[in-house]
Design a protein around this motif. Structure first.
Motif, PDB file in Angstrom:
ATOM      1  N   TYR A  55       0.836  -1.205   0.000  1.00  0.00           N
ATOM      2  CA  TYR A  55       0.000   0.000   0.000  1.00  0.00           C
ATOM      3  C   TYR A  55       0.871   1.255   0.000  1.00  0.00           C
ATOM      4  CZ  TYR A  55      -3.510   3.459   1.268  1.00  0.00           C
ATOM      5  OH  TYR A  55      -4.323   4.567   1.271  1.00  0.00           O
ATOM      6  N   ILE A  62       1.347   7.068  -6.561  1.00  0.00           N
ATOM      7  CA  ILE A  62       0.166   7.819  -6.976  1.00  0.00           C
ATOM      8  C   ILE A  62       0.201   9.278  -6.534  1.00  0.00           C
ATOM      9  CG2 ILE A  62      -1.475   7.572  -5.061  1.00  0.00           C
ATOM     10  CD1 ILE A  62      -2.227   6.482  -8.656  1.00  0.00           C
ATOM     11  N   ILE A  67      -4.130  12.696  -7.003  1.00  0.00           N
ATOM     12  CA  ILE A  67      -5.354  11.969  -6.679  1.00  0.00           C
ATOM     13  C   ILE A  67      -5.482  11.906  -5.157  1.00  0.00           C
ATOM     14  CG2 ILE A  67      -6.600   9.784  -6.941  1.00  0.00           C
ATOM     15  CD1 ILE A  67      -4.938   9.274  -9.472  1.00  0.00           C
ATOM     16  N   GLU A  69      -6.494  10.815  -1.315  1.00  0.00           N
ATOM     17  CA  GLU A  69      -6.497   9.525  -0.625  1.00  0.00           C
ATOM     18  C   GLU A  69      -7.896   8.937  -0.525  1.00  0.00           C
ATOM     19  OE1 GLU A  69      -4.948   7.380   3.511  1.00  0.00           O
ATOM     20  OE2 GLU A  69      -4.904   9.574   3.314  1.00  0.00           O
ATOM     21  N   TYR A  72      -8.255   7.196  -4.027  1.00  0.00           N
ATOM     22  CA  TYR A  72      -7.429   6.040  -4.366  1.00  0.00           C
ATOM     23  C   TYR A  72      -7.513   4.924  -3.337  1.00  0.00           C
ATOM     24  CZ  TYR A  72      -3.516   7.960  -1.476  1.00  0.00           C
ATOM     25  OH  TYR A  72      -2.715   8.433  -0.465  1.00  0.00           O
ATOM     26  N   ASN A  73      -7.873   5.242  -2.105  1.00  0.00           N
ATOM     27  CA  ASN A  73      -7.970   4.194  -1.088  1.00  0.00           C
ATOM     28  C   ASN A  73      -9.284   3.416  -1.187  1.00  0.00           C
ATOM     29  OD1 ASN A  73      -6.890   2.676   1.016  1.00  0.00           O
ATOM     30  ND2 ASN A  73      -7.811   3.960   2.605  1.00  0.00           N
ATOM     31  N   LEU A  75     -10.141   2.180  -4.190  1.00  0.00           N
ATOM     32  CA  LEU A  75      -9.954   1.332  -5.368  1.00  0.00           C
ATOM     33  C   LEU A  75      -9.675  -0.106  -4.969  1.00  0.00           C
ATOM     34  CD1 LEU A  75      -7.573   3.629  -7.480  1.00  0.00           C
ATOM     35  CD2 LEU A  75     -10.073   3.527  -7.554  1.00  0.00           C
ATOM     36  N   ALA A  80      -6.422  -0.644  -9.123  1.00  0.00           N
ATOM     37  CA  ALA A  80      -5.215   0.123  -8.776  1.00  0.00           C
ATOM     38  C   ALA A  80      -4.058  -0.278  -9.687  1.00  0.00           C
ATOM     39  CB  ALA A  80      -4.852  -0.105  -7.311  1.00  0.00           C
ATOM     40  N   LEU A  83      -4.613   1.179 -13.115  1.00  0.00           N
ATOM     41  CA  LEU A  83      -4.350   2.616 -13.056  1.00  0.00           C
ATOM     42  C   LEU A  83      -2.856   2.894 -13.126  1.00  0.00           C
ATOM     43  CD1 LEU A  83      -5.347   5.527 -12.644  1.00  0.00           C
ATOM     44  CD2 LEU A  83      -5.280   5.103 -10.162  1.00  0.00           C
TER      45      LEU A  83
END
Length: 249
Positions: A55, A62, A67, A69, A72-73, A75, A80, A83
């Protein structure tokens, strides 16, 4: 890859129907469905489903793209990974809008019938069906967290460049080595090969048989990923016993 060869363009001009894996020309609908399946809807988050070290590596990658958090957290690991791949490609001037399927979809719009072998929903559902272990491995490989592969971004881009070179040369042997290496595989990789290649190859070969047996005798111009053409499970190998298959370079 452009301009495409006169043989390819000539075959397209003589065809009645364009067939693609998925009609990605409707970007809005595809993006909407992707978002529905690619993000956790409940209190679940990415950091709860992958190792802490992985992570943190994803966050480091990222962060420069701005982007948030909270986005993106949410996803899922498979998205991910996609991406990361797409951002790496964009950073190196590769564009999905220049793909062969998009090129022919643009040409066929309003001119030819367009058929899908799979569709966007099928492909999204396939990634979403990956076990969590496979999703983690997929993300780790894109970020260079797999053993002995620390400079993965460079490796990925070099691999894409080499694959394009093989495609232009019609070098099916090298393409096969890259996407379908010989030997028995177990665990997560076995799941990946089964879902990404074997099942889809079988489905595509069956569809092509249907097109070849069309009672109206229409000609179908079929555009699929080159990986589906090679290997023992590929479309070509599955059709060679029944039809004469000729590679045009």
């Amino acid at each position: 890859m452009y301009p495409l060869s006169k043989d390819i363009l000539g075959a397209y001009d003589k065809s009645d129907v364009l067939v693609v894996e998925a009609d990605v020309s409707n970007q809005e609908e595809a993006a909407r469905y992707m978002q529905q399946r690619a993000m956790y809807e409940d209190e679940n988050t990415l950091d709860k489903n992958i190792p802490e070290e992985l992570y943190q590596k994803f966050v480091e990658f990222i962060a420069p793209y701005g982007i948030q958090e909270e986005v993106y957290n949410k996803l899922k690991p498979w998205y991910a990974a996609l991406l990361v791949q797409n951002l790496q490609l964009m950073d190196n001037s590769y564009s999905g809008s220049l793909g062969v399927d998009m090129y022919f979809l643009s040409k066929a719009a309003g001119q030819k019938d367009i058929l899908e072998i799979e569709g966007v929903k099928f492909q999204v559902d396939m990634f979403d069906s990956f076990s969590n272990e496979l999703q983690c491995q997929f993300l780790a490989s894109t970020l260079g967290s797999s053993e002995g592969n620390e400079d993965t971004e460079t490796t990925n881009i070099e691999l894409i460049a080499y694959m394009l070179k093989c495609w232009k040369e019609g070098n099916t042997a090298e393409l096969e080595k890259m996407v379908k290496p010989e030997g028995e595989v177990e665990g997560d990789l076995r799941e990946f090969n089964e879902k990404m290649w074997t099942l889809r190859d079988n489905n595509m070969a069956e569809k092509v048989r249907e097109y070849l047996a069309d009672p109206e005798n229409k000609t179908y111009f079929v555009v699929v990923g080159a990986g589906h053409m090679v290997g023992s499970s590929g479309i070509v190998a599955q059709l060679e016993d029944e039809y004469k298959v000729e590679q045009i370079k």
